[in-house]
Enzyme design. Structure first.
Site, short mmCIF file in Angstrom:
data_model
loop_
_atom_site.label_atom_id
_atom_site.label_comp_id
_atom_site.label_asym_id
_atom_site.label_seq_id
_atom_site.Cartn_x
_atom_site.Cartn_y
_atom_site.Cartn_z
N ASP A 166 -10.44 2.94 1.58
CA ASP A 166 -10.46 2.41 2.56
C ASP A 166 -11.50 3.76 3.35
O ASP A 166 -12.14 3.02 4.13
CB ASP A 166 -9.18 2.07 3.48
N LYS A 169 0.88 -1.32 -0.57
CA LYS A 169 -0.35 0.08 0.20
C LYS A 169 1.07 1.71 0.49
O LYS A 169 0.45 2.70 -0.83
CB LYS A 169 -1.10 -0.38 1.59
P1 NAP Z 1 -0.85 -4.36 10.27
O1 NAP Z 1 -0.55 -2.53 9.08
O2 NAP Z 1 -0.60 -5.18 10.67
O3 NAP Z 1 -1.67 -3.33 11.67
C1 NAP Z 1 -1.14 -4.00 13.31
C2 NAP Z 1 -1.82 -3.36 14.00
O4 NAP Z 1 -2.59 -4.23 15.47
C3 NAP Z 1 -0.78 -2.98 14.20
O5 NAP Z 1 -0.15 -1.56 15.49
C4 NAP Z 1 0.24 -3.62 15.44
O6 NAP Z 1 0.96 -3.20 16.01
C5 NAP Z 1 -1.09 -4.05 16.01
N1 NAP Z 1 -1.19 -5.41 16.58
C6 NAP Z 1 -0.80 -6.61 15.83
N2 NAP Z 1 -1.09 -7.99 16.97
C7 NAP Z 1 -1.35 -7.17 17.91
C8 NAP Z 1 -1.15 -8.03 18.87
N3 NAP Z 1 -0.99 -9.11 19.14
N4 NAP Z 1 -1.41 -6.74 20.40
C9 NAP Z 1 -1.52 -6.02 19.90
N5 NAP Z 1 -1.53 -4.90 19.58
C10 NAP Z 1 -1.46 -5.81 18.14
O7 NAP Z 1 -2.16 -4.88 9.77
P2 NAP Z 1 -4.10 -3.77 8.77
O8 NAP Z 1 -3.86 -3.28 7.66
O9 NAP Z 1 -3.36 -2.62 9.43
O10 NAP Z 1 -4.79 -5.08 9.34
C11 NAP Z 1 -5.43 -5.18 10.73
C12 NAP Z 1 -6.54 -5.35 10.82
O11 NAP Z 1 -7.07 -4.41 10.31
C13 NAP Z 1 -6.87 -6.87 10.47
O12 NAP Z 1 -7.41 -8.13 10.90
C14 NAP Z 1 -7.28 -6.88 8.69
O13 NAP Z 1 -7.94 -7.98 8.27
C15 NAP Z 1 -8.42 -5.64 9.13
N6 NAP Z 1 -8.74 -4.75 8.07
C16 NAP Z 1 -9.97 -4.88 7.27
C17 NAP Z 1 -10.35 -3.90 6.44
C18 NAP Z 1 -11.65 -4.17 6.51
O14 NAP Z 1 -12.06 -3.43 5.32
N7 NAP Z 1 -12.69 -4.75 7.32
C19 NAP Z 1 -9.44 -3.27 5.87
C20 NAP Z 1 -7.97 -2.82 6.17
C21 NAP Z 1 -7.82 -4.27 7.31
P3 NAP Z 1 2.70 -3.74 16.13
O15 NAP Z 1 2.77 -2.80 15.23
O16 NAP Z 1 3.46 -4.20 17.21
O17 NAP Z 1 2.57 -5.31 15.40
#
Ligand code: NAP
Length: 288
Positions: A110, A74
């Site tokens: 998004d 992205k």
């Molecule tokens: P990302 O860039 O990897 O970010 C994840 C965030 O969550 C980071 O701040 C990460 O911190 C934190 N995190 C990960 N594991 C954790 C844990 N065990 N405890 C506490 N914090 C934790 O991922 P993303 O793209 O933002 O996606 C996040 C979620 O949103 C996913 O479930 C994804 O499927 C969902 N999503 C949904 C949509 C939709 O359209 N519905 C769109 C985009 C994303 P660290 O950096 O410290 O790991």
């Protein structure tokens, strides 16, 4: 712009569990349009630059009408663009690529997808002056934080690494965002919150019994939960909120909405959400 055959697709890595091809295929059929939505797994950078560049040039030339972009690309696609929308620029991430006047353009759907779905599912919330607590500070959290600030929410971000939330706040360059750690989320804070958003992957399939908030925490009856996770359809966190009679919705609507907004960008034709919603529900049911 109308085309007789739409070559569409998704860039990311890995892509094996993507729901997008069937969402788009279902909508194309309902719209009586010909086209194909192809998965393009491109290795993370460094490594995947050449493949990324060659695929993107096909959007510029019009061989491909449009691409979605997901993790880990992205941000990676931004240097290749001829044009970026102010929204994508502010968020620092692009999830849809299209051709604009012979140029390669990028936007972020998004943000509008989150806004539209939040309004549709939790219409009692209006944002302006209300308090939102965002869990997580990764890529999705960026788009959500940008949207919430635009809509006048007072925003607190709770992240396990506060430095990540500080970087997010600095990049958005917006009004004051309060930053706390996930461990700081307590009853007192929740009592003054109108909307909790989970933008961490905690609770996502297959770790369906994980939750970002302790089970013992008392949840606020005046609030609502928007969990970005869509698989499972009901997360552990959603169950916690629902047990306290707090409305809780999952992220399926946001995923559908970003897909629909992307397809509208590529075709210029309104996309029937209901068709995508049905495809989404069927895939979630079958997926696990
Ligand atoms: P990302 O860039 O990897 O970010 C994840 C965030 O969550 C980071 O701040 C990460 O911190 C934190 N995190 C990960 N594991 C954790 C844990 N065990 N405890 C506490 N914090 C934790 O991922 P993303 O793209 O933002 O996606 C996040 C979620 O949103 C996913 O479930 C994804 O499927 C969902 N999503 C949904 C949509 C939709 O359209 N519905 C769109 C985009 C994303 P660290 O950096 O410290 O790991």
């Amino acid at each position: 712009m109308m085309s007789s055959y739409y070559q569409l697709g998704l860039i990311g890595y890995p892509l094996s569990h993507s729901y997008s091809p069937r969402l788009h295929q279902a909508a194309l059929e309902a719209m009586v349009l010909q086209g194909k939505y192809t998965l393009h797994p491109i290795a993370p950078l460094p490594g995947g630059e050449k493949d990324l560049e060659s695929l993107l040039s096909q959007v510029r030339t019009g061989e491909i009408q449009g691409l979605n972009v997901t993790i880990p690309h992205k941000q990676n696609v931004i240097p290749f663009l001829d044009h970026i929308t102010p929204t994508a620029q502010a968020i620092g991430a692009v999830n849809v690529l299209y051709r604009l006047d012979g140029k390669l353009a990028g936007d972020n759907t998004d943000s509008a997808a989150f806004r539209n779905d939040l309004k549709a599912q939790l219409p009692q919330l209006h944002g302006s002056g209300q308090k939102a607590l965002l869990l997580g500070a990764g890529g999705a959290a960026r788009a959500v934080a940008y949207t919430l600030l635009q809509d006048g929410w007072l925003l607190t971000i709770a992240a396990r690494r506060p430095a990540q939330a500080v970087a997010l706040a600095a990049a958005l360059n917006g009004p004051a965002i309060e930053i706390i750690t996930l461990a700081d989320v307590n009853q007192k804070r929740l009592a003054v919150t109108q909307l909790v958003i989970n933008a961490t992957p905690v609770g996502m399939y297959p770790e369906i019994n994980a939750t970002p908030l302790p089970e013992t925490i008392k949840l606020p009856p005046q609030a609502a939960l928007y969990d970005l996770i869509y698989n499972p359809a009901q997360t552990k966190l959603m169950r916690q909120f629902e047990a306290a009679d707090v409305p809780a919705v999952n992220g399926a609507g946001m995923l559908v909405e970003q897909a629909a907004l992307s397809l509208e960008r590529w075709t210029g034709i309104p996309v029937p959400r209901s068709v995508m919603q049905r495809s989404m529900a069927a895939q979630i049911q079958k997926g696990n």
